[in-house]
Structures are given as C-alpha cells and as structure tokens.
Design an enzyme around this catalytic site. Structure first.
Site, PDB file in Angstrom:
ATOM      1  N   ASP A  11       0.934  -1.170  -0.108  1.00  0.00           N
ATOM      2  CA  ASP A  11       0.004  -0.039   0.012  1.00  0.00           C
ATOM      3  C   ASP A  11       1.089   1.307   0.042  1.00  0.00           C
ATOM      4  OD1 ASP A  11      -2.343   1.769   0.471  1.00  0.00           O
ATOM      5  OD2 ASP A  11      -3.129  -0.014   1.367  1.00  0.00           O
ATOM      6  N   ASP A  68      -2.990   5.054  -2.588  1.00  0.00           N
ATOM      7  CA  ASP A  68      -4.155   5.436  -1.851  1.00  0.00           C
ATOM      8  C   ASP A  68      -4.502   6.864  -2.233  1.00  0.00           C
ATOM      9  OD1 ASP A  68      -5.660   5.215   0.855  1.00  0.00           O
ATOM     10  OD2 ASP A  68      -4.551   7.121   1.304  1.00  0.00           O
ATOM     11  N   GLU A  84      -6.506   4.060  -6.121  1.00  0.00           N
ATOM     12  CA  GLU A  84      -7.647   3.908  -5.378  1.00  0.00           C
ATOM     13  C   GLU A  84      -8.343   5.450  -5.888  1.00  0.00           C
ATOM     14  OE1 GLU A  84      -8.165   5.606  -1.804  1.00  0.00           O
ATOM     15  OE2 GLU A  84      -9.870   4.532  -1.314  1.00  0.00           O
ATOM     16  N   HIS A 132     -11.420  -2.857   2.771  1.00  0.00           N
ATOM     17  CA  HIS A 132     -11.522  -2.513   4.180  1.00  0.00           C
ATOM     18  C   HIS A 132     -12.288  -1.211   4.461  1.00  0.00           C
ATOM     19  CE1 HIS A 132      -8.428  -0.071   2.179  1.00  0.00           C
ATOM     20  NE2 HIS A 132      -8.415   0.715   3.297  1.00  0.00           N
ATOM     21  N   ASP A 133     -12.949  -0.448   3.279  1.00  0.00           N
ATOM     22  CA  ASP A 133     -13.714   0.679   3.774  1.00  0.00           C
ATOM     23  C   ASP A 133     -15.072   0.293   3.402  1.00  0.00           C
ATOM     24  OD1 ASP A 133     -11.491   2.160   4.245  1.00  0.00           O
ATOM     25  OD2 ASP A 133     -11.036   2.437   2.035  1.00  0.00           O
TER      26      ASP A 133
END
Ligand code: NOJ
Ligand code: CA
Length: 566
Positions: free
Chosen positions: A123, A225, A289, A350-351
């Site tokens: 990440d 991200d 993302e 995870h969101d």
C-alpha cells in the site's frame, strides 16, 4: 529451442517492445487483500502481523487445489504509524511498524511468497503523512523551514476563518489552524493526516524514491491510496454546493461538490510520474484508489503508457442488483478498454461493508463467479472467500475515526475489519489473546476449518473458481462478449473466447427460477449441446455435460460452462 536458447531470447527481448502483455503476471493474477491487523496474530498480542501472514501462505497458495490459489497479495499499510487511521497516517515510509514485525520479517515474507509464485503489492500512501512524520514536524516549526512547502499552508481569511470551504472526508473542515506559525494546514482526511504538496518537486522526488526503495526490496507493485486527492486547485477556489445534498440525511461531506479540492486534471501528470518510476521495473504494477465512473477511469488508464497501471473499478459495489445494470455497465467498460488494458472488478475492501452483509450469502456467491470469470484482475478482500459478515459496532464506541467523527451515517469501518475466522476455537484461531477488534458473532459456523470440509461452502466455491480461472486461458486472456438478457432483466450471460476455447457464464440475479435457452446463432461458433460444467454456484454439477438449448436456472444460480466448438 533448447532451454538455454529460450532464456537467451527472453533476456534479449527489448523491454519496451512488448505491446502484448498476455504473459505478464498481472494477466493471470487473482489478488487477495490482507488487512494485516486482522489476518493472523503470531505473537499473541491480539494484532495480526507479518509472521502471521507467513504462517498462512500455504492457505493462500500451496500449489495444490486444496489451497485458495491466489497469486498476489495487497497488504494494507505496515509502515510505522501512530495508527490514528490504522496505518494510513505514515510516519516513516522506509520501515515496518514494530506492531507488524521487522524489516527482516518483511523480507522473509517477500521471499516465501515469491517461492509460492505469490506477488506482493504494497500500500502506498502519497497524499498525506502522519502529523507526527518528521517532515511535518519540520514543516510546521517555522514559515522559513525548508520543508514548509512540503505541505499546504495558507493564511486565515481576514476574519480568522479557514482559507476556503473545503471539507475533510472524515468530518469537519479540511483545514486546521496551527498557532505556532499562524497559518492553516490542509488535510483531506484526519487533522492527523496533513496533505503533502504535490506541486513541490522535492515531494514528488521523495515519493519516487519511496517506490524505488520497495521495488528494490523485491515488491511487485503498489496499491496507491487516494490518488484523486494528490493535486488541488492552485487557486484554492471554494467547492460549490451539492444540489442533491439533504441536510441531516446525507453524509455532511456530500454537502459540496468536490471539484476543486480533488480530481483536478493535473492529477494525470502526477499519476504519470509514478508510472515512470515503475517503467524501470517491467514486472511492476500499480492499482490506484479512486472512485470513478468509466470516462474518468479511462483517463487514468491513458495517463500511463505501459498498461501496467489501472484505477480500481469500484462500480459494481453500488450498481443496482439486476442482470441488466450489470450487463450495461460491463459492456460499456469493456468497450472503452484497449486489449492491453487490465480491467479489474472489486466488490469489497476495508472501507466497505462486507459483500455477504450487503448482498446476502446467495448473491455473494454470484459476486464470486463474476469476479473470477470477468476479464481482468479480481481483488478479493480477506474473509470474503468464507462469506464473512459485518460485526455490528456502535460507531460512537467503535475504533474507526470516521465513524466516531461523523456518527449516524453508517460510516464506521470496524464492522468489515474484524479478525479472520480460521476455526471455531477461542478467538477463532486468529490469536491466543483477545483480538484488537471483537470477532464477528458467527465465527463458529463461518470459518476456514469448517468450510474446508464442506463441498458446498463459499470457500469451496472460491477455491474452485480460482482454480478454474488459473487453468483456463479463455478466462485469463479471452475476449468478452455479452449475450442478450433473458428472464426479463434477470439473466446476464457472457462468453469469454480465446483461440478455439469458449467459456459461457450464465447468471440468474433474481430469487425466481427462469427457463433460458441459448441458440447456436448467439454462441459465436460454439455448440449448445454437450457443454461441460466447470462450476456452478451450488458446487454440485461439476464435470457433468449439459445442453443449453433449454434449461432452468434456479434462484441466484450461476454456471460456468466450457462450450464445444463447431
Ligand atoms: C483510502 C483508504 O482505503 C482508507 O482506508 C483511508 O482511511 C483513506 N484512504 C485515507 O488514507
Ligand atoms: Ca501480533
């Protein structure tokens, strides 16, 4: 050709010439997302760690059909961090947080994973650092500091208010006043996550350096991200009001249309900067993302010219659940992509609320079929393969800062971050002590050990689908052709074709049975009799042969069939 000659040819091939990425690992990748805090705890402190991941590599891929069979993992941030946003507030880009282990553990993970042909995606968090990062501590120390411009500082308005109306995704204004120097700094997320200034060349160079550092450690790429936030309007214009906002009913962040605070056109050049770094590492891949519709996704695909960068495609998460809307979206997305573009389809992360909670267990099985049979990379969030469900958590008492800061809108992300359910023992085999987040209540029935023994379980379905995908060239590299909808809007079918191989996928999105029929006219040179069942959602007809001139699809049933060619 001898072995030696083959090797020589491989080495002699000029890197740039390869326009055909058919054999690049990304084209046969099934990516598994590991939220490291919650995957497996190796030292009994209740928090998952790198050694825990190493212990479970065989579960992920031991080279046999008994394992899940994935061949890439994306690990959420493991860098040193005050953990205000559970790792997305990085305080050192070049090491590992002791909570997760050491750099030696990381190197072991990379080499053990590679030995199993599992690629590693890190990440990468380029938009913001932790407010505890030494760069920010320097930057905030004085207006004259040489790192002042590494972050975004602005004077207050004459009345002392923030410089403009921009909002933080995690609640409240995107600006926090810093008394030391009398200016506001910008943070698109928490006040503990100040935004870096991507218009400062040294920032870009440092971030490029970060990428190279991890590539030299042997990683295979990155998940980047919040890429849309990298560049903001240089005039710092106010974001306009959102006409569809309903006060009290909508997330307060949606009060504005975020056209100046993010998503600026210069973003494409920032993405290009990152891709250029990856160019020197022909195996490396980056997925970014950004929550975008098709036209903006296409722009991001075009921002990099090596076809080894893709924006995440999150659209299936919010599409209305029916065959027609899925067909319309996928047809359009596929039509906009070039053959060497790498599509991807995401159902959860995870969101986002767990797939089985959002859609229910039956529909979650259809999501599994879609992910593993559509063109491009599937991204599977840990636990989706066993049908894990959300844990109801009260936002006020939860741990996630988003839920705590903006309660009442179901924004807290604790529910989908609970520990992996390995078995039905105390703490579900995740840890020997109390986990950092409570386990979901159903861990005694939904767990890896139990589902491994059940030929109809979600885990068996995922293992079967991933195995089929990995061994079926048409599912890896075949073209995509949808067929006319059947059963009203309920049945979506498509064929994947590669050379003489044709794979038909038919999916009943509804809770009613439908009689469907496929005439040979629509099957693009394949027969509608003697079709071999590779998999169905009930995991019960595999290896049988069936005719599809007329058949009944039961509620929420999907089939993957190998079609004989004429
Ligand atoms: C997106 C990440 O997925 C999310 O978990 C994080 O909180 C924000 N970016 C901020 O980094
Ligand atoms: Ca631990």
């Amino acid at each position: 050709m001898t072995h030696v000659t083959t090797l020589l040819c491989l080495f002699m091939k000029p890197e740039k010439e390869s326009h055909n990425l058919e054999h690049h690992w990304t084209r046969s990748a099934v990516v598994y997302q590991i939220y490291p805090r919650s995957f497996k705890d190796s030292n009994g402190d209740g928090i998952g760690d790198l050694r825990g991941i190493i212990q479970k590599l065989d579960y992920l891929n031991d080279g046999t059909e008994r394992s899940l069979g994935i061949n890439a993992i994306w690990i959420n941030p493991i860098y040193p961090s005050p953990m205000k946003d559970f790792g997305y507030d990085v305080s050192d880009y070049y090491s590992i947080d002791p909570l997760f282990g050491t750099m030696a553990d990381f190197e072991t993970l990379v080499s053990y994973a590679h030995a199993r042909t599992i690629k590693i995606l890190m990440d990468f968090v380029p938009n913001h650092t932790s407010s505890q990062h030494p760069w920010f501590l320097e930057s905030r120390s004085s207006r004259m500091n040489k790192k002042r411009d590494w972050y975004i500082w602005r004077d207050p308005k004459p009345d002392g208010n923030p410089p403009n109306n921009w909002l933080s995704v995690f609640g409240g204004p995107a600006w926090t006043f810093d008394a030391t120097t009398g200016q506001y700094y910008l943070h698109s997320f928490l006040k503990d996550q100040p935004d870096l200034n991507w218009r400062t060349i040294e920032v870009r160079e440092e971030m490029e350096h970060v990428l190279r550092f991890w590539l030299q450690k042997g990683v295979d790429g990155f998940r980047t991200d919040s890429i849309s936030y990298l560049i903001k309007d240089d005039g710092f214009r106010d974001d306009p009001p959102n006409p569809n906002y309903i006060a009290g009913r909508s997330n307060p962040y949606d009060a504005l249309l975020h056209i100046y605070s993010q998503g600026r056109p210069e973003l494409l050049s920032a993405a290009n900067t990152l891709c250029k770094v990856l160019d020197a590492y022909p195996h490396a891949f980056m997925v970014s993302e950004a929550y975008l519709g098709i036209p903006k996704m296409v722009e991001l695909y075009r921002a990099c010219d090596n076809n080894l960068h893709a924006p995440f495609n999150f659209n299936l998460i919010t599409l209305p659940w029916n065959g027609e809307s899925f067909k319309t979206f996928i047809d359009e997305f596929d039509a906009h992509l070039r053959p060497d573009d790498c599509p991807n389809y995401v159902f959860g992360n995870h969101d986002r609320s767990r797939v089985a909670t959002r859609l229910g267990q039956k529909r979650a099985r259809i999501a599994a079929v879609l992910q593993c049979t559509l063109r491009g990379m599937p991204f599977i969030y840990y636990g989706e393969e066993i049908g894990m469900e959300d844990l109801p958590v009260k936002e006020e008492t939860g741990l996630d800062p988003w839920g705590k800061n903006v309660p009442g809108f179901n924004l807290g992300r604790d529910p989908e971050r609970t520990p992996m359910q390995w078995d039905d023992t105390l703490h579900a085999g995740f840890s020997t002590s109390t986990p950092w987040l409570p386990l979901a209540n159903n861990f005694r029935t939904i767990n890896v050990a139990r589902e491994s023994l059940n030929p109809r379980s979600m885990l068996t379905l995922y293992r079967t689908l991933i195995h089929i995908r990995t061994h079926t060239p048409a599912l890896l590299n075949g073209s995509y052709h949808s067929l006319p909808l059947q059963g009203g809007k309920d049945i979506f079918s498509f064929i994947r074709i590669y050379k003489k191989e044709g794979i038909l996928i038919m999916i009943n999105f509804s809770d009613t049975s439908h009689v469907v029929s496929f005439s040979e006219d629509v099957l693009r040179g394949f027969l509608n009799t003697g079709c071999r069942v590779l998999c169905n959602t009930e995991c019960n007809d595999a290896k049988k042969y069936m005719n599809i001139d007329t058949l009944t699809l039961r509620p929420y049933e999907a089939y993957v069939l190998a079609l004989p060619s004429k």
